[in-house]
Design a protein around this motif. Structure first.
Motif, short mmCIF file in Angstrom:
data_model
loop_
_atom_site.label_atom_id
_atom_site.label_comp_id
_atom_site.label_asym_id
_atom_site.label_seq_id
_atom_site.Cartn_x
_atom_site.Cartn_y
_atom_site.Cartn_z
N ASP A 97 3.40 34.04 76.90
CA ASP A 97 2.43 34.69 77.77
C ASP A 97 2.36 36.20 77.49
O ASP A 97 1.27 36.77 77.40
CB ASP A 97 2.82 34.45 79.23
N VAL A 98 3.51 36.84 77.32
CA VAL A 98 3.54 38.27 77.02
C VAL A 98 2.90 38.55 75.66
O VAL A 98 2.16 39.53 75.49
CB VAL A 98 4.99 38.80 77.08
N TYR A 99 3.19 37.70 74.68
CA TYR A 99 2.61 37.86 73.35
C TYR A 99 1.09 37.85 73.41
O TYR A 99 0.42 38.72 72.85
CB TYR A 99 3.12 36.76 72.43
N VAL A 100 0.52 36.86 74.12
CA VAL A 100 -0.93 36.75 74.21
C VAL A 100 -1.52 37.97 74.91
O VAL A 100 -2.52 38.55 74.47
CB VAL A 100 -1.33 35.45 74.94
N LYS A 101 -0.90 38.39 76.00
CA LYS A 101 -1.42 39.53 76.76
C LYS A 101 -1.36 40.82 75.94
O LYS A 101 -2.27 41.64 75.96
CB LYS A 101 -0.66 39.69 78.07
N LEU A 102 -0.26 41.01 75.21
CA LEU A 102 -0.11 42.22 74.40
C LEU A 102 -1.14 42.26 73.27
O LEU A 102 -1.77 43.29 73.02
CB LEU A 102 1.29 42.32 73.82
N MET A 103 -1.30 41.14 72.57
CA MET A 103 -2.22 41.13 71.44
C MET A 103 -3.66 41.26 71.89
O MET A 103 -4.46 41.94 71.24
CB MET A 103 -2.04 39.82 70.64
N ARG A 104 -4.02 40.63 72.98
CA ARG A 104 -5.41 40.68 73.45
C ARG A 104 -5.71 41.95 74.21
O ARG A 104 -6.88 42.34 74.34
CB ARG A 104 -5.71 39.47 74.33
N GLY A 105 -4.68 42.60 74.71
CA GLY A 105 -4.88 43.78 75.55
C GLY A 105 -4.76 45.10 74.82
O GLY A 105 -4.96 46.16 75.43
N THR A 106 -4.43 45.08 73.53
CA THR A 106 -4.31 46.31 72.76
C THR A 106 -5.23 46.25 71.54
O THR A 106 -5.46 45.17 70.99
CB THR A 106 -2.86 46.53 72.29
N PRO A 107 -5.75 47.39 71.08
CA PRO A 107 -6.69 47.37 69.95
C PRO A 107 -5.99 47.02 68.64
O PRO A 107 -4.84 47.38 68.42
CB PRO A 107 -7.24 48.81 69.93
#
Length: 262
Positions: A97-107
């Motif tokens: 969950d953290v991986y998906v949020k980090l990758m989708r939430g940062t440029p």
């Protein structure tokens, strides 16, 4: 005489009518940009294409290699992440969950700098092409994970219960019930993601990966032909992504179970 520019809300245009209207729209867009160029006094020159055709072809080929390699690796990342987000083991679930949020939430641009100059340097990844494929795969893997997870969650639980009721094993249920529907629901979105990968690969020019964008930047510096080279670059990416977009639309119509009776 029937109006060639309109259809009823529930009516699909005829192929000739659709082609004609696409042509009209394209001509309007080209005319708009042509007038804009004339207004600022820019004369386009594409003579560099013949002079640097070998370099352009090499850059185009490398862009395709990066996109294909990233698609394979991102699938290998995204599929287990999609399953992991529903895991009973909480550290695995929260890691995904953290991986998906980090990758989708940062440029992506920030991720390229971070992974190449910090993580890549720390772990000895010196090949810029390999590093670029890994970075793009990690970024795209998060989006593929969400595509797959959404498709898994959309499966009808009643079909799984029916499969068990008729005596299907878990493997048979996966093969005959889950996988066919999963493919039909994810393939259109995956082809769209591939088009995004082709465009996103242009950002790898910031770490000097000599793909199409970096090649055109070098040609622009050598010829002082900024507008011509970047307009050609835009057209080249359009040529690469349009077939993928058409394939996505084709698969979406072909594999849409909800409209099979039409």
């Amino acid at each position: 005489m029937r109006n060639p520019f309109s259809v009823q809300p529930d009516e699909r245009p005829r192929p000739v009518q659709a082609a004609f209207n696409y042509l009209v729209v394209c001509l309007l867009i080209i005319g708009f940009f042509w007038v804009s160029l004339m207004q600022v006094g820019v004369a386009l020159d594409f003579g560099f294409v013949g002079q640097y055709r070998a370099r352009i072809f090499d850059g185009l080929l490398l862009t395709l290699q990066i996109s294909a390699g990233s698609l394979v690796m991102s699938l290998l990342i995204g599929l287990p992440v999609a399953v992991g987000r529903g895991s009973r083991i909480l550290p695995v679930r929260y890691l995904c969950d953290v991986y998906v949020k980090l990758m989708r939430g940062t440029p992506l641009l920030a991720q390229i700098y971070l992974f190449f100059y910090i993580v890549g340097t720390a772990w000895g990844v010196e090949n810029r092409l390999v590093a670029g494929i890994i970075i793009l795969s990690i970024f795209s893997g998060a989006y593929i994970a969400e595509i797959v997870r959404g498709s898994l969650n959309s499966l009808d639980a009643g079909q799984l219960e029916a499969a068990r009721a008729v005596g299907f094993t878990r493997r048979q249920t996966l093969r005959y019930v889950v996988v066919p529907q999963l493919v039909s629901r994810t393939l259109p979105a995956l082809t769209g993601q591939l088009a995004s990968m082709v465009k996103d690969s242009s950002l790898l020019s910031v770490i000097a990966v000599i793909e199409l964008t970096q090649t055109m930047q070098e040609i622009s510096s050598a010829t002082f032909n900024l507008f011509g080279t970047y307009l050609f670059l835009a057209g080249a990416y359009l040529v690469l992504t349009l077939p993928i977009m058409f394939a996505s639309r084709y698969f979406e119509r072909r594999l849409d179970y909800a409209h099979e009776d039409r």
